[in-house]
Design an enzyme around this catalytic site. Structure first.
Site, PDB file in Angstrom:
ATOM      1  N   ASP A 270     -55.706  71.267  72.953  1.00  0.00           N
ATOM      2  CA  ASP A 270     -56.963  71.173  72.199  1.00  0.00           C
ATOM      3  C   ASP A 270     -56.587  69.983  71.597  1.00  0.00           C
ATOM      4  O   ASP A 270     -55.634  69.441  71.566  1.00  0.00           O
ATOM      5  CB  ASP A 270     -57.299  72.458  71.466  1.00  0.00           C
ATOM      6  CG  ASP A 270     -58.673  72.456  70.905  1.00  0.00           C
ATOM      7  OD1 ASP A 270     -59.296  71.252  71.067  1.00  0.00           O
ATOM      8  OD2 ASP A 270     -59.143  73.531  70.289  1.00  0.00           O
TER       9      ASP A 270
HETATM   10  C1  NOJ Z   1     -61.571  71.187  69.193  1.00  0.00           C
HETATM   11  C2  NOJ Z   1     -62.247  72.362  69.383  1.00  0.00           C
HETATM   12  O1  NOJ Z   1     -61.239  73.598  69.147  1.00  0.00           O
HETATM   13  C3  NOJ Z   1     -62.580  72.572  71.006  1.00  0.00           C
HETATM   14  O2  NOJ Z   1     -63.012  73.520  71.172  1.00  0.00           O
HETATM   15  C4  NOJ Z   1     -63.354  71.203  71.498  1.00  0.00           C
HETATM   16  O3  NOJ Z   1     -63.484  71.391  72.972  1.00  0.00           O
HETATM   17  C5  NOJ Z   1     -62.308  69.931  71.394  1.00  0.00           C
HETATM   18  N1  NOJ Z   1     -62.024  69.883  69.713  1.00  0.00           N
HETATM   19  C6  NOJ Z   1     -62.899  68.717  71.652  1.00  0.00           C
HETATM   20  O4  NOJ Z   1     -63.927  68.498  71.051  1.00  0.00           O
END
Ligand code: NOJ
Length: 741
Positions: A270
C-alpha cells in the site's frame, strides 16, 4: 510475447532496470507542473526513477496516458511500457453505490455488472488495473473505510470479492487465468492483505490484534475468494499482524498467500507502507524496510524509494539474492504481458470511445438498478410507498446535491449525478424543496476531505435556511428529509468517534418533527450510525448509503413504489457507539445473556441492550413474505463422503406488491473443539415474487461449509450436531438440525 521472450528480456535488463520495474510512481510525477526534488516531494524521486519506473497510479484520460506512455517508452532502455493503475472502486465516471451499499443489495450479479461497466469506462480512459476489490472484513463503524467493504460477514464478502474480480477481469479460462487482453477488461487488485478492517478502536492505520484462528476463519476467506477467482494482484495493508507489519510479513505473504493459496501474481505494497515500517519501529531505516519487504514477498513499492534506493546495495552486500528481485520482476513483466502491453501499450485507451461510453444510458441504467437494490428500509409506519407525491415537501441538504457518491469516486463529477430533486421531478413531483441547513458546520477539518465538508457557522444564514424549511414542512402532508454523512466524512483517514450526523442536520430533523410528524428520512451514510433518535422522529427510514450517479432516479423508483426496497444490512447498526464492535457472528460466551434473564453475572451491559438497533441481514419490504419451516433432505452428512443436504423453505409473497426478498441460510456448529460463531451466513438468494406467488428456495449444505480451524490448527469439519437457520434476517429462529457423522 511468448514466455521465452519475457525471460530473454529479463536477462538483458540491468539490475537498475529490474529494480525500476518494482517502482510505482505517483501520477503527479508525470504531471507537467511536477517538481522533481522540491520540498513537497518528500519521496525525492530521481530523474532515473522517472525513466525506469514500472507503473504509475492515479492518472487518467486516454489522450494524456497515451502521450505519457509513448514518451516514457521512447526513453526507457528496453522500451518497457508502464502499467496505469488507479483507485476505481465503485465506478469510474458512472458511479455505483459504495461497496457497503452493494453488500446491502445482496445481489452479486449487479456488482459484477457494475464492475464490468467500471472496467469498460476506465479502460477506455487508459487505466489498466484497479485497486479493487477491498475485501476487508469490517466490524467497527468508527472506521471510515467500512464504506469500501461489503460488510461484517466472511461469506458475503467472499461472494462480492469474487463478483468484482470476475467483473473487472472476466471469468478464468481453462488455463486458470482471465483473458486480460480482452477489450474492456482490467486487472484487479484485492486489498488490503490482511486484516486492515480490524484496526483497533476503528482508528485508521491503527494496530490490529487478531488470533490466527479469527484471522483464518473470518478475515482471510474473502481475500482467498478473490485469489480463487484469479485476481492478478494483491495489495498489502498498513497494519500489524501478530506485531509484524503486513508489508514485511512473510507468514502472510509467503506462507499463506503464495504457498497455501498458490497465488503467483503481483504483490504491491500500500502507499508508502514499506517505508512506514520505519515508523512501526521494526526497521531502523528505509534500507532495512526494503530488506524486510522483499524478503517477505512484496514485488512493487508503491510511492517510496525504499526499493529504488536500497535493493542494489542489499544485493551487493549479499543480503538479498538477485534471484529474489528477478522473481518479483518476472511477475511484473508477466502481468504486463498478460495485459498485452508489449503488443499494445495503450491497451483500450481510446479518446473516441471515451466520448461515447462514459456515462452512457446503458451504464446509467445498471447504476440505477444497483442503487435501488442497495437501499435498506429500516422502519415504515405505513407511510411508504408514497401514494401521493404532490403533498410531499423535499427538505434537507442532500435534496439538490450532486455529492451523493462515495469517498473514492475521485474521477466523478458531481454535475453528472441525478439529484434527489431531479429524480423526483422526473417522476412527476411538482412540490417545493428547501435545504434547511448546510451540510455541516461541526465536522472537523481533518480526514481526506474534511476541509471541503466544513462550512463556517453563520447564524443569520442558518436561521434563514431553517425557517424556509419549516414553512414548507408546516404546509406539506409529509416531508421527505434528506440527511446524513457527506461522503468525505467517510473513507480513508476519516475515522469518527461519534456515530451521529452533523448537529445542524439533527437540529433540522428535530424542528421539522415539531411541525410535521410525517417524516420519511432518506439517510445518506457510509457507515452504520446510531439511529435511535432519527428513527424515533421518523415515520420511515430508508438508508440510501452514498448511492452514486443515479441516486436521484433510484430514490424516486423506491419512494414511489416502482421498486420495493430489497436491501438488507451488511453490517449491524449499533444501539450506540459504546456497543461497537457489535456483529451478529460473535462467539458464545461462558455467560450467555438472553433478553429477560435477571441474572447479574452474565455477559451484558447494565445500561444498554446487547443487541444492535438493527441487525445484520435485516431490511423491510413494501410487501410481506411468509417463510415456511426448514425442511432438510436428510438428517445426516457423512464425514469425508462428499454427500450433501438440501435445506429448503417455501417463500410466499402474502402482500399486495411484487417485491424481492433475500432468503438467508445460516449454520451453527453446536459443539466444536474451538469456539465458533453463534451462527454464520453460508448461503443467500434474492428472489422476486408477485403478490400471492410462492417459490421453493433450496440451499445445498456441504461438508466444507462446516470447516473451521480446530484445536489442532487444522481446517476441517468436526463430527457432531449442527443447526441450520433459514429466514430473512440474521435473527431468524426458523431452524432444523442435522448431524455430521
Ligand atoms: C492508500 C489506500 O489504503 C489504498 O486503498 C489505495 O488503493 C492506495 N492508497 C492508492 O491510492
Amino acid at each position: 510475447m511468448v514466455q521465452s521472450g519475457i525471460i530473454r528480456l529479463l536477462e538483458e535488463m540491468t539490475l537498475k532496470e529490474k529494480i525500476g520495474q518494482l517502482q510505482q510512481l505517483p501520477g503527479s510525477c508525470f504531471e507537467e507542473d511536477f517538481v522533481l526534488t522540491g520540498p513537497e516531494n518528500f519521496m525525492n524521486f530521481t530523474e532515473e526513477d522517472l525513466i525506469l519506473a514500472g507503473s504509475v497510479l492515479s492518472i487518467t484520460g486516454a489522450g494524456k496516458l497515451k502521450g505519457i506512455q509513448k514518451r516514457f517508452m521512447e526513453k526507457h532502455p528496453h522500451h518497457i511500457p508502464l502499467i496505469f493503475m488507479a483507485d476505481v472502486i465503485n465506478g469510474y465516471k458512472t458511479i455505483f453505490p459504495i461497496p457497503l451499499g452493494q453488500g446491502a443489495g445482496f445481489n452479486p450479479a449487479l456488482t459484477e455488472a457494475g464492475a464490468r461497466v467500471a472496467a469498460r469506462e476506465a479502460s477506455a480512459a487508459g487505466i489498466q488495473l484497479f485497486f479493487s476489490p477491498m475485501a476487508d472484513l469490517v466490524r467497527d463503524p468508527r472506521w471510515g473505510r467500512v464504506m469500501e467493504s461489503t460488510g461484517e460477514d466472511p461469506y458475503l464478502n467472499s461472494v462480492f470479492a469474487r463478483a468484482s474480480v470476475e467483473g473487472y477481469q472476466g471469468k478464468k479460462g481453462r488455463d486458470g487465468r482471465a483473458d486480460l487482453k480482452r477489450k474492456g477488461s482490467v486487472a484487479a487488485c484485492v486489498k488490503h492483505f490482511a486484516g486492515y478492517g480490524a484496526a483497533m478502536a476503528g482508528r485508521d492505520y491503527n494496530t490490529v490484534e487478531l488470533s490466527e484462528r479469527t484471522l483464518r476463519d473470518e478475515y482471510l476467506p474473502a481475500y482467498q475468494a478473490a485469489v480463487e477467482a484469479g485476481v492478478e494482484t494483491v495489495m498489502t495493508s498498513f497494519n500489524l499482524m501478530n506485531r509484524i507489519p503486513a508489508s514485511g510479513n512473510a507468514h502472510l505473504m509467503r506462507e499463506i498467500l503464495r504457498e497455501e493459496w498458490g497465488f503467483d501474481g503481483v504483490l504491491i505494497s500500500d502507499w508508502a507502507a514499506i517505508g512506514e515500517m520505519v515508523n512501526h519501529r521494526v526497521a531502523e531505516n528505509e534500507k532495512e524496510a526494503a530488506f524486510l519487504a522483499i524478503r517477505a514477498g512484496v514485488d512493487i513499492d508503491m510511492c517510496t524509494r525504499c526499493y529504488a534506493g536500497n535493493l542494489e546495495s542489499l544485493i551487493e552486500e549479499g543480503r538479498v539474492p538477485e534471484s529474489l528481485v528477478d522473481e518479483a520482476v518476472l511477475r511484473v513483466l508477466n502481468l504486463k504481458n498478460r495485459l498485452g502491453l508489449f503488443e499494445d501499450p495503450y491497451k483500450d485507451a481510446d479518446e473516441e470511445e471515451e466520448k461515447t461510453i462514459l456515462l452512457c444510458e446503458e451504464n446509467r441504467a445498471e447504476a440505477r438498478k444497483a442503487a435501488s437494490e442497495s437501499f435498506v428500509l429500516l422502519k415504515n409506519e405505513g407511510i411508504l410507498p408514497l401514494e401521493d407525491l404532490e403533498d410531499a415537501a423535499l427538505i434537507g441538504p442532500f435534496a439538490d446535491s450532486g455529492m451523493i457518491y462515495g469517498a473514492w469516486s475521485i474521477f466523478a463529477e458531481k454535475e453528472d449525478s441525478v439529484t434527489i430533486e431531479e429524480g423526483l421531478r422526473k417522476a412527476g413531483w411538482k412540490g417545493r424543496m428547501a435545504a434547511g441547513c448546510v451540510l455541516s458546520t461541526d465536522y472537523p477539518k481533518v480526514g481526506m476531505g474534511g476541509a471541503q465538508c466544513f462550512v463556517e457557522k453563520d447564524e443569520a444564514r442558518d436561521e434563514k435556511l431553517l425557517n424556509g424549511a419549516l414553512k414548507l414542512a408546516k404546509k406539506a402532508g409529509k416531508v421527505i428529509l434528506t440527511i446524513g454523512e457527506l461522503n468525505i466524512m467517510t473513507g480513508e483517514a476519516s475515522s469518527r468517534g461519534m456515530l451521529d450526523i452533523p448537529s445542524m442536520q439533527m437540529k433540522l430533523l428535530r424542528k421539522v418533527a415539531e411541525v410535521n410528524p410525517n417524516i420519511i428520512t432518506l439517510l445518506f451514510t457510509g457507515r452504520p450510525l446510531d439511529l435511535r433518535e432519527i428513527a424515533a422522529l421518523s415515520k420511515a427510514v430508508l438508508v440510501v448509503w452514498q448511492p452514486g450517479t443515479e441516486g436521484g432516479n433510484a430514490v424516486s423508483d423506491v419512494l414511489t413504489g416502482k421498486e420495493s426496497p430489497s436491501g438488507k444490512l451488511p453490517m449491524s447498526f449499533p444501539y450506540c457507539v459504546g456497543q461497537v464492535p457489535v456483529f451478529y457472528n460473535e462467539m458464545s460466551t461462558g455467560r450467555h445473556y438472553e433478553p429477560g434473564n435477571p441474572d447479574q453475572f452474565v455477559s451484558r451491559y447494565a445500561d444498554i441492550p446487547n443487541a444492535p438497533l438493527y441487525p445484520f441481514g435485516f431490511g423491510l419490504s413494501y410487501s410481506k413474505f411468509e417463510i415456511s419451516e426448514v425442511s432438510l433432505s436428510g438428517d445426516t452428512l457423512h464425514l469425508g463422503a462428499g454427500d450433501v443436504l438440501q435445506a429448503s423453505v417455501t417463500v410466499r409473497n402474502t402482500g399486495s406488491r411484487e417485491a424481492k426478498e433475500v432468503v438467508q441460510m445460516y449454520l451453527r456448529d453446536d459443539v466444536s473443539s474451538t469456539a465458533r460463531p453463534v451462527r454464520e451466513l453460508k448461503g443467500f438468494e434474492k428472489i422476486s415474487l408477485k403478490p400471492g406467488e410462492e417459490r421453493k428456495v433450496s440451499f445445498t449444505i456441504r461438508e466444507e461449509m462446516l470447516a473451521f480451524t480446530g484445536s489442532d490448527d487444522r481446517r476441517r469439519a468436526e463430527k457432531g450436531s449442527f443447526t441450520v437457520y433459514v429466514g430473512n434476517s440474521s435473527e431468524t429462529e426458523n431452524s432444523a438440525g442435522f448431524i455430521l457423522s
